[in-house]
Scaffold this motif. Structure first.
Motif, mmCIF file in Angstrom:
data_model
loop_
_atom_site.group_PDB
_atom_site.id
_atom_site.type_symbol
_atom_site.label_atom_id
_atom_site.label_comp_id
_atom_site.label_asym_id
_atom_site.label_seq_id
_atom_site.Cartn_x
_atom_site.Cartn_y
_atom_site.Cartn_z
ATOM 1 N N UNK A 1 16.599 7.270 -5.000
ATOM 2 C CA UNK A 1 16.722 8.469 -4.185
ATOM 3 C C UNK A 1 15.454 8.663 -3.362
ATOM 4 N N UNK A 2 15.403 9.750 -2.631
ATOM 5 C CA UNK A 2 14.267 10.003 -1.744
ATOM 6 C C UNK A 2 12.956 10.123 -2.519
ATOM 7 N N UNK A 3 13.035 10.596 -3.774
ATOM 8 C CA UNK A 3 11.819 10.745 -4.589
ATOM 9 C C UNK A 3 11.216 9.374 -4.894
ATOM 10 N N UNK A 4 12.074 8.416 -5.225
ATOM 11 C CA UNK A 4 11.593 7.062 -5.530
ATOM 12 C C UNK A 4 10.961 6.410 -4.301
ATOM 13 N N UNK A 5 11.635 6.512 -3.155
ATOM 14 C CA UNK A 5 11.081 5.950 -1.921
ATOM 15 C C UNK A 5 9.745 6.605 -1.586
ATOM 16 N N UNK A 6 9.697 7.925 -1.733
ATOM 17 C CA UNK A 6 8.468 8.656 -1.396
ATOM 18 C C UNK A 6 7.322 8.252 -2.312
ATOM 19 N N UNK A 7 7.628 8.042 -3.601
ATOM 20 C CA UNK A 7 6.588 7.648 -4.558
ATOM 21 C C UNK A 7 5.986 6.298 -4.175
ATOM 22 N N UNK A 8 6.835 5.351 -3.778
ATOM 23 C CA UNK A 8 6.345 4.014 -3.435
ATOM 24 C C UNK A 8 5.560 4.042 -2.119
ATOM 25 N N UNK A 9 6.058 4.789 -1.135
ATOM 26 C CA UNK A 9 5.350 4.902 0.149
ATOM 27 C C UNK A 9 3.998 5.582 -0.057
ATOM 28 N N UNK A 10 3.994 6.638 -0.879
ATOM 29 C CA UNK A 10 2.748 7.348 -1.188
ATOM 30 C C UNK A 10 1.749 6.424 -1.881
ATOM 31 N N UNK B 1 17.362 5.255 -16.632
ATOM 32 C CA UNK B 1 17.223 6.644 -16.204
ATOM 33 C C UNK B 1 16.442 6.670 -14.890
ATOM 34 N N UNK B 2 17.119 7.053 -13.808
ATOM 35 C CA UNK B 2 16.496 6.963 -12.484
ATOM 36 C C UNK B 2 15.248 7.838 -12.368
ATOM 37 N N UNK B 3 15.291 9.040 -12.935
ATOM 38 C CA UNK B 3 14.131 9.932 -12.849
ATOM 39 C C UNK B 3 12.926 9.355 -13.587
ATOM 40 N N UNK B 4 13.188 8.756 -14.747
ATOM 41 C CA UNK B 4 12.104 8.152 -15.515
ATOM 42 C C UNK B 4 11.564 6.924 -14.794
ATOM 43 N N UNK B 5 12.457 6.108 -14.247
ATOM 44 C CA UNK B 5 12.027 4.918 -13.500
ATOM 45 C C UNK B 5 11.181 5.320 -12.297
ATOM 46 N N UNK B 6 11.575 6.397 -11.632
ATOM 47 C CA UNK B 6 10.806 6.896 -10.486
ATOM 48 C C UNK B 6 9.425 7.349 -10.925
ATOM 49 N N UNK B 7 9.354 8.037 -12.079
ATOM 50 C CA UNK B 7 8.057 8.479 -12.612
ATOM 51 C C UNK B 7 7.158 7.282 -12.916
ATOM 52 N N UNK B 8 7.757 6.197 -13.402
ATOM 53 C CA UNK B 8 6.983 4.987 -13.689
ATOM 54 C C UNK B 8 6.474 4.330 -12.407
ATOM 55 N N UNK B 9 7.309 4.318 -11.377
ATOM 56 C CA UNK B 9 6.872 3.782 -10.082
ATOM 57 C C UNK B 9 5.674 4.569 -9.576
ATOM 58 N N UNK B 10 5.778 5.885 -9.632
ATOM 59 C CA UNK B 10 4.686 6.756 -9.192
ATOM 60 C C UNK B 10 3.433 6.540 -10.038
ATOM 61 N N UNK B 11 3.630 6.383 -11.353
ATOM 62 C CA UNK B 11 2.509 6.163 -12.279
ATOM 63 C C UNK B 11 1.769 4.878 -11.944
ATOM 64 N N UNK B 12 2.512 3.777 -11.816
ATOM 65 C CA UNK B 12 1.882 2.495 -11.511
ATOM 66 C C UNK B 12 1.175 2.528 -10.151
ATOM 67 N N UNK C 1 1.435 3.142 -1.552
ATOM 68 C CA UNK C 1 0.833 2.253 -0.557
ATOM 69 C C UNK C 1 -0.206 3.000 0.284
ATOM 70 N N UNK C 2 0.136 4.229 0.680
ATOM 71 C CA UNK C 2 -0.780 5.006 1.523
ATOM 72 C C UNK C 2 -2.084 5.297 0.796
ATOM 73 N N UNK C 3 -1.987 5.731 -0.461
ATOM 74 C CA UNK C 3 -3.184 6.079 -1.226
ATOM 75 C C UNK C 3 -4.048 4.859 -1.530
ATOM 76 N N UNK C 4 -3.436 3.676 -1.535
ATOM 77 C CA UNK C 4 -4.195 2.446 -1.773
ATOM 78 C C UNK C 4 -4.684 1.817 -0.470
ATOM 79 N N UNK C 5 -4.564 2.564 0.645
ATOM 80 C CA UNK C 5 -4.978 2.092 1.969
ATOM 81 C C UNK C 5 -4.201 0.859 2.416
ATOM 82 N N UNK C 6 -3.014 0.672 1.875
ATOM 83 C CA UNK C 6 -2.126 -0.388 2.361
ATOM 84 C C UNK C 6 -1.103 0.272 3.295
ATOM 85 N N UNK C 7 -1.632 0.762 4.403
ATOM 86 C CA UNK C 7 -0.840 1.627 5.275
ATOM 87 C C UNK C 7 0.222 0.870 6.062
ATOM 88 N N UNK C 8 -0.042 -0.382 6.380
ATOM 89 C CA UNK C 8 0.983 -1.155 7.086
ATOM 90 C C UNK C 8 2.187 -1.389 6.185
#
Length: 697
Positions: A289-298, A258-269, A300-307
């Motif tokens: 989708x864009x939500x999954x990409x955004x969750x992963x980019x977010x 389930x892509x939505x659930x997998x995306x939620x897990x990516x965001x959670x981790x 990295x940003x929140x963990x100060x792994x900005x590069x």
């Protein structure tokens, strides 16, 4: 009522002959064939003879994704036969309006239904009406629908109850939602999901987790929708233990498809700081989708792994995934941390090109980005272009003005904020006090600090007290700053003592500097910068033995000095330099450029300040050491690579040292360059041999 036939243009497709119709209910028919099926049903007489056929035709039109087919369904409903029981037809259209994001039309249809004598709303009608109120946050209307449901005796229906729970929670009345929820004896997964979704929408992350734990205790069934909500809440509160349990359960049950659930897990981790697990799940997703990409980019940003965040954004572009405003906020935040001005400018141009709405969150991210890249005029332009601004927007610009040496303007902006009837937050006052501190506005700082409690009822936090210590210390009022700390109503932390120690270094106050370091060591004994500051105080007053003793103590305790690191962006790529760097592929050319640079500014009057260099080397080695500080290497690289006259921008992880500050002023004059340096505390805009800080930093 006689059946009215829709216009011929709507019933035929001249380009091809209509297929032979099947008189079976067309609920799953191809939407393109609806006019032909409609015509066939009229011709055969089934449209009026068979309510089931009409209902199926209406449902097929309403369920089609195209807005044109929904319009067709409405016309079919208006011009079709009046059935003995028209509630199912109303329900079909109401659901279609909800699905199309038109809850107001669904509610209007419900009101119209109440005026029709032959139409009697059932539990599905009531549920749709309540859902419409939820989407519109129309709590008063929803209460009226609830009263009508009580009158019809439908308050025992699980669909109605679940919709009511969701409505109250969505409209912010979670207490009423919980009362309804607790009154239900047999709770199915739908009503559990409704109350959990309500808590989630209102940001009650802990309640979401507690409700899920309660579900597990009572053995209540849960589904993928439940897990998505709980995973989101886990990420917000950082509950790594429950997060791992959820991920394990999802993997065991094969739900990760389930892509939505997998995306939620990516965001959670990602939000729990488990970036490796988040990236593993992200890379394993079949479609993203864009939500999954955004969750992963977010993440990295929140963990100060900005590069890493910007690198992943580059991959997202190669994958031809269109970013949305959420993506852009994370990318701008990463650019702000790295000082990646060109990348951030590209993001801004993309926002304009794609006409993305400049929401308060996205607009504030733009203001913050430009301010943190030292482009305060661009920050002002972004601020003024925003249609709606909130307190965070004003605060971002106030803090930006403060850190860029525009203290007076920051205070004027704060005054404008109050005239605009925008209530300041405690963070706003951090910006205001920073402005006073960086511009030596002592009396103004005292007044604003007192104003927090007196005029706004805001209780100062440790950060506000730290700003006052910094304000007094920078101004040379060391004794007053020390007494202020001693009378604070809250326990001072290391940040406050470090602010005092830093001021003691500037004003050569040995006694209070020693006391400050003593307090810091009791709280955080492993920070190298604290020892170095006191060593520098000793050196500045000629106490060389004491300075050497502090350095030896650092060595004995195994405390290593944090290396200076400077970042510079060229052509969208961020380059990193360390003091005494030996890894860069163009190292030889860079050091040659540094030598040329030092020789030229010496002619202009530069005298190396070697007071802060370690004591066990000769004077020549000390001069070489200060010439190889990270910001000098980055500036030399900028002079090599940027076209003549271009502004050189860099970020440094530590406070700019006295020698580099003096050198950079002269470099800006000799090479006729504007150089913008963001250090740990503030921005320095060097131009024509002067700095925006007026040597007050």
């Amino acid at each position: 009522m006689a059946t009215a036939v829709l216009p011929a243009a709507a019933l035929s497709t001249p380009a091809r002959a209509a297929p032979a119709p099947s008189h079976a209910p067309p609920g799953r028919a191809d939407p393109r064939h609806l006019p032909q099926l409609h015509a066939a049903l009229i011709k055969s007489g089934e449209l009026t003879a068979s309510p089931k056929s009409f209902h199926s035709l209406l449902e097929a039109a309403a369920q089609a994704a195209s807005p044109a087919h929904l319009t067709y369904a409405v016309r079919l409903f208006r011009l079709g036969p009046r059935l003995p029981s028209s509630a199912p037809c109303y329900n079909v259209l109401m659901r279609a309006f909800l699905h199309a994001g038109r809850p107001d039309d669904a509610l209007h249809l419900f009101v119209e239904m109440l005026d029709e004598a032959s139409a009697c709303p059932d539990q599905h009608t009531i549920a749709c009406a309540i859902k419409s109120c939820s989407r519109m946050c129309a709590l008063d209307v929803g209460c009226g629908v609830q009263a009508y449901a009580i009158k019809l005796g439908l308050m025992v229906d699980r669909f109605v109850l679940s919709s009511l729970v969701h409505m109250y929670a969505s409209c912010g009345d979670v207490a009423a939602a919980r009362l309804l929820f607790d009154a239900v004896e047999e709770k199915g997964v739908i009503i559990w999901n409704s109350i959990i979704a309500g808590y989630l929408k209102n940001g009650d992350w802990k309640e979401v987790v507690e409700m899920f734990r309660r579900m597990l205790e009572v053995g209540a069934a849960f589904d993928e929708v439940t897990l998505m909500s709980v995973a989101t809440a886990c990420g917000r509160i950082g509950d790594a233990k429950l997060a791992k349990w959820i991920a394990g359960y999802v993997g065991e049950k094969g739900m990760v498809r389930n892509r939505n659930l997998a995306t939620a897990l990516v965001d959670m981790y990602a939000k729990c700081g488990e970036l490796r697990e988040a990236r593993r799940l992200f890379d394993g997703m079949r479609s993203r989708d864009v939500v999954a990409w955004s969750a992963m980019i977010s993440g990295y940003t929140q963990a100060d792994q900005c590069r890493e965040a910007l690198a992943l954004f580059g991959e997202m572009q190669l994958a031809e995934i269109e970013p949305n405003d959420v993506t852009m906020v994370s990318v701008l935040s990463a650019c702000a941390v790295l000082g990646a001005l060109e990348t951030g400018k590209w993001v801004h141009s993309y926002i304009r090109r794609k006409c993305l709405p400049l929401t308060t969150v996205l607009g504030t991210a733009l203001v913050d980005f430009y301010a943190k890249c030292g482009c305060i005029d661009s920050a002002v332009e972004a601020f003024e272009s925003m249609p709606v601004k909130n307190s965070w927007t004003w605060t971002a610009l106030i803090k930006g003005m403060a850190s860029n040496g525009r203290g007076r303007e920051a205070l004027e902006l704060f005054s404008s904020m109050r005239k605009a009837s925008i209530e300041p937050t405690d963070v706003t006052f951090i910006g205001v006090l920073m402005a006073c501190s960086h511009s030596c506005l002592v009396e103004e700082g005292r007044w604003h600090f007192d104003s927090m409690t007196r005029d706004y009822g805001i209780k100062p936090r440790v950060e506000h007290y730290g700003c006052i210590v910094d304000l007094l210390g920078r101004a040379g009022l060391i004794d007053e700053a020390y007494q202020f700390i001693k009378t604070m109503p809250i326990e001072p932390n290391t940040v406050i003592w470090r602010a005092l120690l830093s001021s003691c270094t500037v004003h050569k106050n040995v006694e209070i500097g020693e006391e400050a370091l003593k307090q810091i060591i009791s709280l955080d004994p492993g920070h190298s910068g604290d020892y170095i500051l006191l060593s520098n105080i000793y050196a500045s007053v000629g106490r060389w033995k004491d300075a050497a003793m502090i350095r030896r103590e650092m060595k004995n305790r195994g405390i290593e000095k944090t290396p200076g690191c400077s970042l510079i962006e060229l052509d969208g790529a961020v380059f990193e330099f360390f003091a005494e760097d030996s890894d860069h592929p163009q190292l030889r050319e860079i050091y040659q450029k540094v030598e040329e640079m030092i020789d030229k500014i010496k002619i202009a009057g530069y005298v190396p300040n070697t007071a802060d260099v370690r004591l066990d080397v000769d004077e020549y080695e000390k001069e070489v050491s200060v010439s190889h500080h990270s910001e000098k290497l980055a500036i030399a690289f900028g002079l090599m690579k940027l076209h003549p006259g271009a502004t050189i921008r860099l970020s440094k992880n530590l406070r700019v040292c006295t020698d580099c500050h003096s050198a950079t002023k002269l470099i800006s004059k000799v090479y006729n360059r504007e150089i913008v340096v963001r250090d740990r505390n503030r921005f320095h805009h060097f131009k024509d041999g002067t700095c925006s800080c007026n040597d007050y930093w």
